[in-house]
Design a protein around this motif. Sequence first.
Motif, short mmCIF file in Angstrom:
data_model
loop_
_atom_site.label_atom_id
_atom_site.label_comp_id
_atom_site.label_asym_id
_atom_site.label_seq_id
_atom_site.Cartn_x
_atom_site.Cartn_y
_atom_site.Cartn_z
N ASP A 190 -22.10 3.16 -31.14
CA ASP A 190 -23.05 4.25 -31.37
C ASP A 190 -22.32 5.51 -31.81
O ASP A 190 -22.79 6.23 -32.70
CB ASP A 190 -23.86 4.53 -30.11
CG ASP A 190 -24.85 3.43 -29.79
OD1 ASP A 190 -25.15 2.62 -30.69
OD2 ASP A 190 -25.32 3.38 -28.64
N ARG A 191 -21.18 5.81 -31.18
CA ARG A 191 -20.42 7.01 -31.55
C ARG A 191 -19.89 6.88 -32.98
O ARG A 191 -19.93 7.84 -33.76
CB ARG A 191 -19.27 7.20 -30.57
CG ARG A 191 -18.47 8.49 -30.77
CD ARG A 191 -19.21 9.70 -30.24
NE ARG A 191 -19.41 9.64 -28.81
CZ ARG A 191 -18.65 10.26 -27.91
NH1 ARG A 191 -17.66 11.05 -28.31
NH2 ARG A 191 -18.90 10.16 -26.61
N LEU A 192 -19.41 5.71 -33.35
CA LEU A 192 -18.91 5.48 -34.69
C LEU A 192 -20.02 5.66 -35.72
O LEU A 192 -19.84 6.32 -36.76
CB LEU A 192 -18.32 4.07 -34.80
CG LEU A 192 -17.79 3.62 -36.16
CD1 LEU A 192 -16.66 4.52 -36.62
CD2 LEU A 192 -17.32 2.17 -36.09
N ALA A 198 -22.81 11.60 -39.90
CA ALA A 198 -22.52 13.03 -39.99
C ALA A 198 -21.56 13.37 -41.13
O ALA A 198 -21.08 14.50 -41.20
CB ALA A 198 -21.96 13.52 -38.67
N GLY A 199 -21.28 12.43 -42.00
CA GLY A 199 -20.43 12.69 -43.16
C GLY A 199 -19.02 12.18 -43.04
O GLY A 199 -18.20 12.42 -43.92
N GLY A 200 -18.71 11.46 -41.96
CA GLY A 200 -17.37 10.93 -41.78
C GLY A 200 -17.09 9.73 -42.67
O GLY A 200 -18.01 9.07 -43.17
N TRP A 212 -10.39 3.22 -34.22
CA TRP A 212 -10.85 3.37 -35.59
C TRP A 212 -10.35 4.71 -36.11
O TRP A 212 -10.47 5.73 -35.42
CB TRP A 212 -12.37 3.37 -35.69
CG TRP A 212 -13.06 2.08 -35.37
CD1 TRP A 212 -13.61 1.22 -36.27
CD2 TRP A 212 -13.34 1.52 -34.09
NE1 TRP A 212 -14.19 0.15 -35.63
CE2 TRP A 212 -14.04 0.31 -34.28
CE3 TRP A 212 -13.04 1.92 -32.79
CZ2 TRP A 212 -14.46 -0.49 -33.22
CZ3 TRP A 212 -13.45 1.13 -31.73
CH2 TRP A 212 -14.15 -0.06 -31.95
N VAL A 213 -9.82 4.75 -37.33
CA VAL A 213 -9.34 5.99 -37.93
C VAL A 213 -10.41 6.53 -38.86
O VAL A 213 -10.87 5.83 -39.77
CB VAL A 213 -8.03 5.77 -38.72
CG1 VAL A 213 -7.51 7.10 -39.26
CG2 VAL A 213 -6.98 5.09 -37.83
N LEU A 224 -11.39 7.22 -32.97
CA LEU A 224 -12.22 6.80 -31.84
C LEU A 224 -11.51 5.63 -31.18
O LEU A 224 -11.19 4.64 -31.85
CB LEU A 224 -13.61 6.40 -32.30
CG LEU A 224 -14.57 7.52 -32.71
CD1 LEU A 224 -15.92 6.93 -33.10
CD2 LEU A 224 -14.75 8.53 -31.59
N CYS A 225 -11.27 5.73 -29.87
CA CYS A 225 -10.44 4.77 -29.17
C CYS A 225 -11.18 4.18 -27.97
O CYS A 225 -12.08 4.81 -27.41
CB CYS A 225 -9.17 5.45 -28.65
SG CYS A 225 -8.32 6.48 -29.86
#
Length: 233
Positions: A190-192, A198-200, A212-213, A224-225
Amino acid sequence: MGPLASRGDLGHAEVMTETMRHGVAQEAVGAAGWRVLLSEIHTYVPTGSYTRGLELVNDIARLAEDAGHHPDVTLRYAGVHVRLTSHDIGDLTQRDVDLALAITAAVRARGLETRIEQLAVTEIAIDALDIPGVLPFWQAALRYQADGYDTLVDPLGLGPSVWFQQMDAPRPERSTFHLDVTVPHDLVADRLAAVLRAGGTLLSDERAPAFWVLADPEGNEACLCTWQDRSTA
């Protein structure tokens, strides 16, 4: 309110110093509302008032003293954050699991509940060609303590730790700073997705689910780890 107690957790807990694999620890405490983040287990308890939070902190203090094992506890007006690790070995043990379960029982006895949605641990990562050359600058600027060869930590336990990642060659095309944000393993998808909406940009998932980079629209990076797929999993 800062840490309730800290590093001297020997005494009557000495017999249980065997490191617990993080997957085993997570399975043991997951249903009780705790999540493994780095080498710690965390929970958050919304209390709605400072007084209710203080009452819970007193419960936790009594449990900690009985166990001879002490968590770091942060009391704020809206809630209480608790983190557990075995400081004498720098990792998780059965002591942490046992105390986490006892704390959850105390939480529920007060009609409260543990929550995991906002749990995260943020670290600042600095890529460096000469770690011994640059680390003292940041140690002086932050008034942090050295924790091994490549990490600085806040002695008050409040600010994010800073760790230094070895570079083999200069990389002028990218930043040498990034944030590592460790989140609960079952919430990282969900965070990813939120970061991408959001434009990442996803730069690499080669090491997922360890990390994830990602990059923002101007190329600033964050990872995100989770605890998964690491040597202590």
